[in-house]
Write an enzyme that holds these catalytic residues in place. Structure first.
Site, PDB file in Angstrom:
ATOM      1  N   LYS A  13       0.856  -1.190   0.000  1.00  0.00           N
ATOM      2  CA  LYS A  13       0.000   0.000   0.000  1.00  0.00           C
ATOM      3  C   LYS A  13       0.885   1.231   0.000  1.00  0.00           C
ATOM      4  O   LYS A  13       2.036   1.223   0.449  1.00  0.00           O
ATOM      5  CB  LYS A  13      -0.939   0.008   1.204  1.00  0.00           C
ATOM      6  CG  LYS A  13      -0.262   0.015   2.576  1.00  0.00           C
ATOM      7  CD  LYS A  13       0.234   1.347   3.091  1.00  0.00           C
ATOM      8  CE  LYS A  13       0.845   1.245   4.473  1.00  0.00           C
ATOM      9  NZ  LYS A  13       1.542   2.478   4.897  1.00  0.00           N
ATOM     10  N   ASP A 138      -3.107  -1.214  10.108  1.00  0.00           N
ATOM     11  CA  ASP A 138      -3.179  -1.241   8.648  1.00  0.00           C
ATOM     12  C   ASP A 138      -3.871  -2.488   8.106  1.00  0.00           C
ATOM     13  O   ASP A 138      -4.304  -2.507   6.951  1.00  0.00           O
ATOM     14  CB  ASP A 138      -1.774  -1.180   8.031  1.00  0.00           C
ATOM     15  CG  ASP A 138      -1.137   0.188   8.116  1.00  0.00           C
ATOM     16  OD1 ASP A 138      -1.859   1.156   8.432  1.00  0.00           O
ATOM     17  OD2 ASP A 138       0.079   0.292   7.873  1.00  0.00           O
TER      18      ASP A 138
END
Length: 295
Positions: A13, A138
């Site tokens: 990401k 996350d």
């Protein structure tokens, strides 16, 4: 039941911006960010065991068992689901550790997503995401599996449509410890949040900044040099150098570009100048396992 799954992707990401907007009473920092998946990824192999044992094969170097998020994810899922099956886990690392790319979190999420199907658990996405949050802030994003505007500690997610783009990244040789960055006394912790209505398909998603970047750049010369090199390369090919920034808590830095040709031009400028690995990646609109895991 699927007994063996190879080449399961655990994509990285990017934080297109990252604002620290406050701090909770328990010490966790409140953030505002836009997450985007890219096609630079680790690869995971899972082999289901009938005896309930959960183990790892060819462990990642310098990652002890108690810090291996994939192993912890599998064990947590087995405990909470009551599943009596086990699994052998092999993580093939391509993403740099301590790079701010969410590699460990993504490995954990891919393990949860895959085992949800391989163990025939049929958990809904929301339930899996709630479990994922126990592994790290996350991890729920990777379960969510699409570009998102995030608040809270990163777990409150809202879908955000983003235009496809390419990225040029530099990964310095040395990683950055997230805890040390958030503990820094000089860290800005009161950034005023943006309005999600102002975020669009254009470059407005890059109008914020990464509040962690000044701390890391001041403390890690490799990140500072990588960011300077990326900005110099951007200017050389006519791209706004202000778009270059660090992702997460570092150490990787990235530059968004509009085409593969632009990415190649920037990469060419970096050859022999960047002190770190150079990568080119495309944005991913959805996680490759997003739907497969819930079939």
């Amino acid at each position: 039941m699927i007994a063996l799954a190879r080449h399961l992707p655990a994509p990285a990401k990017l934080n297109l911006f990252l604002h620290v907007t406050g701090r909770r009473a328990d010490g966790y920092h409140l953030i505002e960010t836009v997450f985007e998946l890219i096609d630079w990824a680790d690869s995971i192999e899972l082999r289901v065991r009938a005896d309930g044992a959960i183990s790892r094969v060819d462990p990642v170097r310098d990652v002890p068992e108690d810090a291996d998020l994939s192993l912890r994810a599998a064990r947590l899922l087995a405990t909470r689901s009551g599943c009596r099956l086990g699994v052998e886990i092999a993580v093939h690392k391509r993403l740099p550790i301590g790079g701010g790319l969410g590699g460990g979190s993504s490995d954990a999420a891919t393990t949860l997503l895959a085992l949800n199907r391989m163990w025939s658990l049929h958990w809904p996405r929301r339930r899996l995401a709630e479990l994922a949050l126990e592994l790290g802030a996350d991890v729920p994003f990777f379960i969510h599996g699409r570009s998102a505007y995030a608040t809270g500690i990163g777990e409150k997610l809202r879908d955000l449509a983003l235009a496809p783009r390419w990225y040029v990244l530099i990964a310095p040789a040395q990683g950055v410890a997230t805890d040390s960055v958030f503990a820094a006394p000089e860290l800005t912790r009161n950034t005023k949040p943006l309005k999600i209505s102002g975020l669009s398909r254009g470059r407005q998603v890059f109008r914020g900044r990464n509040d962690l970047q000044p701390v890391v750049v001041a403390r890690h010369s490799g990140v500072a040099r990588s960011l300077a090199a990326l900005r110099q390369a951007a200017r050389a090919v006519g791209i706004d150098a202000r778009l270059a920034r660090m992702t997460g808590s570092g150490a990787c830095v990235f530059l968004p570009v509009d085409s593969e040709n632009d990415a190649a031009r920037v990469r060419s400028r970096l050859q022999g100048r960047a002190q770190g690995a150079i990568a080119v990646a495309r944005s991913l609109p959805v996680h490759p396992l997003r739907d497969w895991a819930f079939d």
